[in-house]
Design a protein around this motif. Structure first.
Motif: not given
Length: 307
Positions: A14, A69, A75
């Motif tokens: 991300s 995130a 992620v």
């Protein structure tokens, strides 16, 4: 120190902007590079917000992007688009609990030093490296490639040529540091660095010589330079002087600050606000060796166990 799992092709990263506004073109260019590495790329929702004149969105927007995130189980790395200023405005409002279940690399330098120091206090390694806004710079290739290697778990070694101002020796310890101004800024906060037994790494950009001296004097007075394992000095770029010259180089200022201590010191490492700006793992075990031929900072675990 917890080391997140290194990336594999197909993993998701991300891109966020916790500080200053970033360039859409720079981010788009970095996406192409990340995809060439085999990664899926998510761009934070508010990264190009115009809700603040200087920052990449309001504090609430930047906080929301970073928190999303952090919380994601998908992620594997959070790539900060750029430095500038602004990370400390949201640093202590973030909830880092999700890292216990979903550890991930947080990547960047300069203003992102604030995150590295915070994560060090929480027990997590992170990556000090170039960022997307700089991927298109001339001669950035080795900097970008060093980030790829570190993200994908390859051993890395940083080497600097021998300098007469170096102080020879060999030591080992966990790495800590980054931008000098951000390190000093962290004093008295939840991310104040614990430097005892550590290899401290410093870099700086566009600062006055007397302010470099003042910041190092503050670190010394606070006991942060006394018990280091070693001191690695990277780029001190575009230093400035006052109308009445300070009269000391960066090397002289640093050697004055650590003159009474006996650990190895080396200048000229490829770290900081110019290329090459090679990636290194913040909070990782390293070997620091300085001799008449060169200075090196190595992150091979096998070597560390054998020293």
């Amino acid at each position: 120190m917890i080391a997140p799992t290194h990336l594999q092709k197909g993993d998701t990263i991300s891109i966020v902007a916790p500080g200053k506004k970033t360039s859409r073109i720079a981010v788009e260019n970095s996406i192409k590079i990340f995809k060439e590495w085999g990664l899926d790329v998510h761009v934070a929702n508010n990264i190009f917000s115009d809700e603040h004149s200087y920052l990449a969105g309001t504090d609430a927007q930047r906080l929301e992007d970073f928190q999303r995130a952090l919380n994601s189980n998908n992620v594997k790395a959070i790539i900060c688009a750029r430095g500038g200023y602004g990370s400390t405005r949201i640093l202590d409002q973030l909830n880092y609990d999700a890292l216990q279940q979903y550890p991930k690399w947080i990547v960047g330098f300069s203003d992102i030093t604030a995150f590295h120091l915070k994560l060090s206090r929480l027990g997590y390694q992170s990556i000090h490296s170039t960022m997307p806004v700089l991927f298109t710079d001339v001669d950035s290739g080795s900097s970008v490639e060093s980030l790829r290697k570190l993200l994908f778990g390859l051993d890395n070694q940083l080497i600097a040529p021998a300098k007469s101002s170096n102080r020879n020796g060999e030591t080992k310890g966990k790495t800590i540091g980054g931008n000098l101004s951000l390190i000093v800024d962290a004093m008295g906060t939840s991310s104040e660095p614990d430097t005892e037994g550590k290899i401290l790494i410093l870099e700086e950009v566009e600062e006055y010589f007397y302010k470099i001296d003042r910041m190092l004097t503050q670190l010394k007075r606070a006991g942060k330079l006394k018990s280091l394992a070693g001191l690695v000095v990277g780029h001190f770029t575009n230093m400035q002087d006052t109308s009445v010259p300070f009269g000391e180089s960066v090397e002289k200022i640093i050697l004055n600050a650590v003159g009474e201590y006996r650990y190895p010191v080396a200048f000229g490492f490829p770290i900081g606000h110019e290329n090459p700006n090679l990636a290194w793992c913040h909070g990782a075990d390293a070997i620091f060796e300085v001799n008449a031929e060169r200075a090196s900072l190595s992150f091979s675990i096998a070597e560390i166990k054998n020293i």
